[in-house]
Motif scaffolding. Sequence first.
Motif, PDB file in Angstrom:
ATOM      1  N   ILE A 107      22.635  52.343  11.166  1.00  0.00           N
ATOM      2  CA  ILE A 107      21.507  52.950  10.472  1.00  0.00           C
ATOM      3  C   ILE A 107      20.561  53.519  11.527  1.00  0.00           C
ATOM      4  CG2 ILE A 107      21.657  51.517   8.402  1.00  0.00           C
ATOM      5  CD1 ILE A 107      19.383  49.801   9.499  1.00  0.00           C
ATOM      6  N   TRP A 108      19.788  54.512  11.149  1.00  0.00           N
ATOM      7  CA  TRP A 108      18.881  55.194  12.066  1.00  0.00           C
ATOM      8  C   TRP A 108      17.455  54.934  11.614  1.00  0.00           C
ATOM      9  CZ3 TRP A 108      20.960  57.916  16.161  1.00  0.00           C
ATOM     10  CH2 TRP A 108      22.348  58.084  16.116  1.00  0.00           C
ATOM     11  N   VAL A 109      16.620  54.436  12.513  1.00  0.00           N
ATOM     12  CA  VAL A 109      15.237  54.106  12.189  1.00  0.00           C
ATOM     13  C   VAL A 109      14.313  55.099  12.879  1.00  0.00           C
ATOM     14  CG1 VAL A 109      13.422  52.363  12.368  1.00  0.00           C
ATOM     15  CG2 VAL A 109      15.781  51.665  11.904  1.00  0.00           C
ATOM     16  N   ASN A 110      13.387  55.648  12.103  1.00  0.00           N
ATOM     17  CA  ASN A 110      12.400  56.565  12.637  1.00  0.00           C
ATOM     18  C   ASN A 110      11.022  56.016  12.293  1.00  0.00           C
ATOM     19  OD1 ASN A 110      10.463  58.912  12.597  1.00  0.00           O
ATOM     20  ND2 ASN A 110      12.295  59.907  13.410  1.00  0.00           N
ATOM     21  N   VAL A 111      10.265  55.651  13.308  1.00  0.00           N
ATOM     22  CA  VAL A 111       8.882  55.224  13.128  1.00  0.00           C
ATOM     23  C   VAL A 111       8.036  56.450  13.443  1.00  0.00           C
ATOM     24  CG1 VAL A 111       7.062  53.656  13.857  1.00  0.00           C
ATOM     25  CG2 VAL A 111       9.434  52.852  13.785  1.00  0.00           C
ATOM     26  N   PRO A 112       7.520  57.127  12.415  1.00  0.00           N
ATOM     27  CA  PRO A 112       6.779  58.364  12.659  1.00  0.00           C
ATOM     28  C   PRO A 112       5.507  58.135  13.471  1.00  0.00           C
ATOM     29  CG  PRO A 112       6.778  57.804  10.319  1.00  0.00           C
ATOM     30  CD  PRO A 112       7.570  56.766  11.026  1.00  0.00           C
ATOM     31  N   THR A 113       4.936  59.234  13.961  1.00  0.00           N
ATOM     32  CA  THR A 113       3.721  59.127  14.755  1.00  0.00           C
ATOM     33  C   THR A 113       2.551  58.609  13.924  1.00  0.00           C
ATOM     34  OG1 THR A 113       3.182  61.435  14.309  1.00  0.00           O
ATOM     35  CG2 THR A 113       4.391  60.956  16.344  1.00  0.00           C
ATOM     36  N   ASN A 114       2.648  58.721  12.610  1.00  0.00           N
ATOM     37  CA  ASN A 114       1.598  58.248  11.711  1.00  0.00           C
ATOM     38  C   ASN A 114       2.214  57.417  10.566  1.00  0.00           C
ATOM     39  OD1 ASN A 114       2.856  60.616  10.873  1.00  0.00           O
ATOM     40  ND2 ASN A 114       1.116  61.280   9.667  1.00  0.00           N
ATOM     41  N   PRO A 115       2.788  56.245  10.887  1.00  0.00           N
ATOM     42  CA  PRO A 115       3.496  55.465   9.866  1.00  0.00           C
ATOM     43  C   PRO A 115       2.605  54.996   8.722  1.00  0.00           C
ATOM     44  CG  PRO A 115       3.211  54.158  11.847  1.00  0.00           C
ATOM     45  CD  PRO A 115       2.775  55.551  12.168  1.00  0.00           C
ATOM     46  N   ASP A 116       1.302  54.887   8.944  1.00  0.00           N
ATOM     47  CA  ASP A 116       0.409  54.468   7.870  1.00  0.00           C
ATOM     48  C   ASP A 116       0.379  55.489   6.733  1.00  0.00           C
ATOM     49  OD1 ASP A 116      -0.790  55.974   9.974  1.00  0.00           O
ATOM     50  OD2 ASP A 116      -2.746  55.696   9.027  1.00  0.00           O
ATOM     51  N   SER A 117       0.863  56.707   6.974  1.00  0.00           N
ATOM     52  CA  SER A 117       0.933  57.735   5.927  1.00  0.00           C
ATOM     53  C   SER A 117       2.113  57.528   4.985  1.00  0.00           C
ATOM     54  CB  SER A 117       1.041  59.123   6.559  1.00  0.00           C
ATOM     55  OG  SER A 117      -0.121  59.406   7.296  1.00  0.00           O
ATOM     56  N   LEU A 118       3.024  56.621   5.335  1.00  0.00           N
ATOM     57  CA  LEU A 118       4.166  56.347   4.461  1.00  0.00           C
ATOM     58  C   LEU A 118       3.709  55.426   3.330  1.00  0.00           C
ATOM     59  CD1 LEU A 118       6.949  55.670   7.116  1.00  0.00           C
ATOM     60  CD2 LEU A 118       6.585  57.741   5.766  1.00  0.00           C
ATOM     61  N   ASP A 119       3.845  55.895   2.123  1.00  0.00           N
ATOM     62  CA  ASP A 119       3.409  55.149   0.948  1.00  0.00           C
ATOM     63  C   ASP A 119       4.533  55.201  -0.073  1.00  0.00           C
ATOM     64  OD1 ASP A 119       2.215  54.150  -1.342  1.00  0.00           O
ATOM     65  OD2 ASP A 119       0.344  55.233  -1.055  1.00  0.00           O
ATOM     66  N   ASP A 120       4.997  54.032  -0.531  1.00  0.00           N
ATOM     67  CA  ASP A 120       6.127  54.022  -1.457  1.00  0.00           C
ATOM     68  C   ASP A 120       5.790  54.607  -2.827  1.00  0.00           C
ATOM     69  OD1 ASP A 120       4.642  51.902  -2.400  1.00  0.00           O
ATOM     70  OD2 ASP A 120       6.155  50.387  -2.001  1.00  0.00           O
ATOM     71  N   SER A 121       4.537  54.977  -3.058  1.00  0.00           N
ATOM     72  CA  SER A 121       4.205  55.671  -4.304  1.00  0.00           C
ATOM     73  C   SER A 121       4.338  57.186  -4.129  1.00  0.00           C
ATOM     74  CB  SER A 121       2.788  55.310  -4.770  1.00  0.00           C
ATOM     75  OG  SER A 121       1.827  55.771  -3.847  1.00  0.00           O
ATOM     76  N   ASP A 122       4.714  57.633  -2.924  1.00  0.00           N
ATOM     77  CA  ASP A 122       4.926  59.055  -2.640  1.00  0.00           C
ATOM     78  C   ASP A 122       6.414  59.372  -2.540  1.00  0.00           C
ATOM     79  OD1 ASP A 122       2.210  59.603  -2.503  1.00  0.00           O
ATOM     80  OD2 ASP A 122       2.116  59.389  -0.327  1.00  0.00           O
ATOM     81  N   ILE A 123       6.701  60.649  -2.632  1.00  0.00           N
ATOM     82  CA  ILE A 123       8.056  61.174  -2.438  1.00  0.00           C
ATOM     83  C   ILE A 123       8.024  62.023  -1.174  1.00  0.00           C
ATOM     84  CG2 ILE A 123       9.819  62.719  -3.369  1.00  0.00           C
ATOM     85  CD1 ILE A 123       8.779  61.981  -6.164  1.00  0.00           C
ATOM     86  N   LEU A 124       9.059  61.917  -0.344  1.00  0.00           N
ATOM     87  CA  LEU A 124       9.156  62.744   0.864  1.00  0.00           C
ATOM     88  C   LEU A 124       9.836  64.059   0.533  1.00  0.00           C
ATOM     89  CD1 LEU A 124      10.295  60.161   3.545  1.00  0.00           C
ATOM     90  CD2 LEU A 124       8.011  61.074   3.177  1.00  0.00           C
ATOM     91  N   VAL A 125       9.266  65.153   1.027  1.00  0.00           N
ATOM     92  CA  VAL A 125       9.855  66.477   0.850  1.00  0.00           C
ATOM     93  C   VAL A 125      10.200  66.996   2.236  1.00  0.00           C
ATOM     94  CG1 VAL A 125       9.497  68.812  -0.009  1.00  0.00           C
ATOM     95  CG2 VAL A 125       8.448  66.873  -1.204  1.00  0.00           C
ATOM     96  N   THR A 126      11.494  67.152   2.493  1.00  0.00           N
ATOM     97  CA  THR A 126      11.966  67.597   3.799  1.00  0.00           C
ATOM     98  C   THR A 126      12.452  69.031   3.686  1.00  0.00           C
ATOM     99  OG1 THR A 126      12.706  65.345   4.248  1.00  0.00           O
ATOM    100  CG2 THR A 126      13.575  67.058   5.666  1.00  0.00           C
ATOM    101  N   ARG A 127      11.940  69.892   4.552  1.00  0.00           N
ATOM    102  CA  ARG A 127      12.395  71.282   4.613  1.00  0.00           C
ATOM    103  C   ARG A 127      13.179  71.446   5.902  1.00  0.00           C
ATOM    104  NH1 ARG A 127       6.765  73.738   2.709  1.00  0.00           N
ATOM    105  NH2 ARG A 127       7.030  73.326   0.496  1.00  0.00           N
ATOM    106  N   GLN A 128      14.483  71.588   5.748  1.00  0.00           N
ATOM    107  CA  GLN A 128      15.338  71.727   6.924  1.00  0.00           C
ATOM    108  C   GLN A 128      15.780  73.163   7.079  1.00  0.00           C
ATOM    109  OE1 GLN A 128      17.701  67.823   6.029  1.00  0.00           O
ATOM    110  NE2 GLN A 128      18.246  68.627   8.021  1.00  0.00           N
ATOM    111  N   PHE A 129      15.762  73.626   8.311  1.00  0.00           N
ATOM    112  CA  PHE A 129      16.169  74.984   8.602  1.00  0.00           C
ATOM    113  C   PHE A 129      17.498  75.019   9.348  1.00  0.00           C
ATOM    114  CE2 PHE A 129      11.556  74.923   8.262  1.00  0.00           C
ATOM    115  CZ  PHE A 129      11.383  75.827   7.225  1.00  0.00           C
ATOM    116  N   GLY A 130      18.046  73.864   9.624  1.00  0.00           N
ATOM    117  CA  GLY A 130      19.333  73.776  10.299  1.00  0.00           C
ATOM    118  C   GLY A 130      20.103  72.600   9.732  1.00  0.00           C
TER     119      GLY A 130
END
Length: 131
Positions: free
Chosen positions: A73-96
């Motif tokens: 498994i791959w773990v990513n601890v973002p630069t601002n992990p406090d912004s991760l809230d399980d009441s939110d949905i992540l929207v990823t825009r990939q260009f590659g």
Amino acid sequence: MNRIVLTIAALAGIATVTGPAVAKERLTGEQQLEKMLEGRVAGKPQTCISRFQQDNMKMIDGTALVYGRGKTIWVNVPTNPDSLDDSDILVTRQFGSQLCRMDMVHTVDRMNGFYTGNVFLSEFVPYTRTN
């Protein structure tokens, strides 16, 4: 009549005794991540991961993003992990075909769809099962 009253009182007493004991304590984000990483060894951090490794993403509230399943498994601890809230949905825009360090992921409120912020990704650390 007395027998019915005693039975109801006894059942109420049992419900009171077992109620709090059955309640499960909620784990913190760090505890959830620690539990997911049990029996795994960290590898060399990577700048990017492929789309294939992004299957089965899990957001750990206020802590990290975990990608993949199975042996690694791959773990990513973002630069601002406090912004991760399980009441939110992540929207990823990939260009590659890859998700990389410093990519920005938007967060959207799960209930009303409003934009709630950004998360900036860091390096991806692979954790592989040792058994």
